[in-house]
Design a protein around this motif. Structure first.
Motif, short mmCIF file in Angstrom:
data_model
loop_
_atom_site.label_atom_id
_atom_site.label_comp_id
_atom_site.label_asym_id
_atom_site.label_seq_id
_atom_site.Cartn_x
_atom_site.Cartn_y
_atom_site.Cartn_z
N LEU A 161 11.32 10.64 8.54
CA LEU A 161 11.29 9.46 7.55
C LEU A 161 9.75 9.10 7.19
O LEU A 161 9.59 8.84 6.33
CB LEU A 161 11.57 8.40 8.74
N SER A 162 8.82 9.61 8.10
CA SER A 162 7.43 9.57 7.66
C SER A 162 7.04 10.35 6.46
O SER A 162 6.32 9.90 5.70
CB SER A 162 6.43 9.99 9.04
N GLU A 163 7.69 11.39 6.41
CA GLU A 163 7.47 12.79 5.19
C GLU A 163 7.93 11.75 3.85
O GLU A 163 7.31 11.70 2.92
CB GLU A 163 8.07 13.62 5.34
N ALA A 164 9.15 11.16 3.92
CA ALA A 164 9.90 10.51 2.94
C ALA A 164 8.85 9.31 2.40
O ALA A 164 8.72 9.22 1.21
CB ALA A 164 11.24 10.42 2.93
N HIS A 166 5.88 8.45 3.22
CA HIS A 166 4.65 9.20 2.54
C HIS A 166 4.72 9.22 1.35
O HIS A 166 3.91 8.74 0.46
CB HIS A 166 4.31 10.31 3.39
N ALA A 167 5.81 10.25 0.69
CA ALA A 167 5.81 10.48 -0.94
C ALA A 167 6.23 8.97 -1.60
O ALA A 167 5.66 8.93 -2.81
CB ALA A 167 7.03 11.65 -0.81
N GLU A 168 7.01 8.16 -1.10
CA GLU A 168 7.45 6.98 -1.51
C GLU A 168 6.34 6.10 -2.01
O GLU A 168 6.20 5.43 -3.08
CB GLU A 168 8.65 6.46 -1.00
N VAL A 169 5.57 5.68 -0.96
CA VAL A 169 4.41 4.92 -1.25
C VAL A 169 3.11 5.35 -1.54
O VAL A 169 2.63 4.22 -1.64
CB VAL A 169 4.47 3.94 0.27
N VAL A 176 0.72 6.95 5.03
CA VAL A 176 1.52 6.90 6.26
C VAL A 176 1.07 8.07 6.79
O VAL A 176 0.86 9.26 6.40
CB VAL A 176 2.88 7.07 5.67
N VAL A 177 0.78 7.90 8.18
CA VAL A 177 0.32 9.08 9.17
C VAL A 177 1.40 9.16 10.36
O VAL A 177 1.98 8.35 10.90
CB VAL A 177 -0.91 8.84 9.78
N CYS A 178 1.86 10.37 10.76
CA CYS A 178 2.88 10.32 11.87
C CYS A 178 1.87 11.03 12.88
O CYS A 178 1.72 12.60 12.97
CB CYS A 178 4.18 11.25 11.41
#
Length: 284
Positions: A161-164, A166-169, A176-178
């Motif tokens: 979810l963090s990967e998606a 990150h790309a969206e926002v 976004v960092v995980c």
């Protein structure tokens, strides 16, 4: 001075993270599910003359999330930094772990961070800046251990979810960092086990063996202040990688996994686990 919202602050990484941001002079909203459990946080904040708010927030409840975020935004405007730290762990076999326990785990570890992100992102987008730090786990990056499948699945899902996200926002100026910590001396380790299976449960002996292993691992856990420092650094540094492991043990574990298949890894894990917990009852 930033408005920082941290979930799961009654103990462990969340508590240390809230104090770390407060020491910098940030406006910290250290959220707890049960205000009665905030005693240690308040005691330490008072001892250091730190100012922070301690709102009640249950990440599994839509209304609670909406109300808590609205209160922060009414007082200070959009949240600058969201730290999704609240989480639980439940160990148990895939076949027999009660489904209500598994649902509670996923509700907290995956849907909770999603609720929080959705609540703060509109304000961040409107301002054109913000940071979302999702505190995941090394378990989300490595092969899942026996009886740890549900926890690993929830953390792996949070990583995806963090990967998606990150790309969206990113086009809106939001990072976004995980973070993926290894073993830290937090309360989650002391309350992770599901109720002991009945004697008729075919996995009961294996469950007890894994509990011994986890207890030995916890003996060498690092101090949560180290993980808190990594959270603050991630919020500060735009160059922080999306996936960032935290802790020497986590770094070493990933290095050992390089190039290994699950079939190659499992015998090595079992050998290590048996060195700490004794022979596995039903070793393949």
């Amino acid at each position: 001075m930033r408005a920082v919202l941290v979930t799961g602050c009654s103990s462990g990484i969340g508590l240390e993270t809230a104090l770390a941001f407060a020491r910098r002079g940030d406006r910290v909203h250290a959220c707890v599910r049960n205000p009665a459990g905030a005693g240690e946080l308040l005691r330490r904040a008072h001892a250091e003359n730190l100012t922070l708010d301690v709102p009640r927030l249950d990440v599994t409840d839509d209304a609670s999330v909406t109300a808590a975020v609205a209160a922060v935004q009414d007082r200070h405007g959009p949240v600058d930094v969201l730290v999704n730290n609240a989480g639980i762990d439940v160990t148990g076999p895939v076949e027999t772990l009660p489904l209500d326990r598994a649902r509670d785990l996923v509700e907290t570890n995956f849907w909770g961070p999603l609720r929080m992100a959705r609540a703060v992102l509109p304000g961040m987008r409107a301002r054109g800046s913000g940071v979302v730090v999702n505190v995941s786990s090394l378990a989300g990056r490595t092969f899942a251990v026996p009886h740890g499948g549900f926890y690993a699945a929830s953390k792996a899902a949070l990583g995806a979810l963090s990967e998606a996200l990150h790309a969206e926002v990113q086009p809106f100026g939001i990072r976004v960092v995980c973070l993926e910590p290894g073993s830290f001396a937090s309360a989650i380790q002391r309350r992770s086990a599901a109720p002991q299976p009945s004697a008729s449960d075919p996995y009961a002996a294996d469950h007890a063996w894994l509990a011994r292993f986890l207890a030995r691992v916890a003996e060498g856990a690092a101090d949560c202040s180290e993980a808190a420092g990594a959270v603050v650094a991630a919020a500060d540094d735009p160059g922080t990688p999306l996936h960032t492991v935290v802790g020497k043990d986590a770094e070493e574990a990933l290095q050992l996994l390089t190039g290994l298949s699950h079939e190659q890894w499992l015998p090595r894990f079992l050998e290590h686990a048996e060195s700490l917990a004794g022979p596995r009852p039903h070793r393949p």
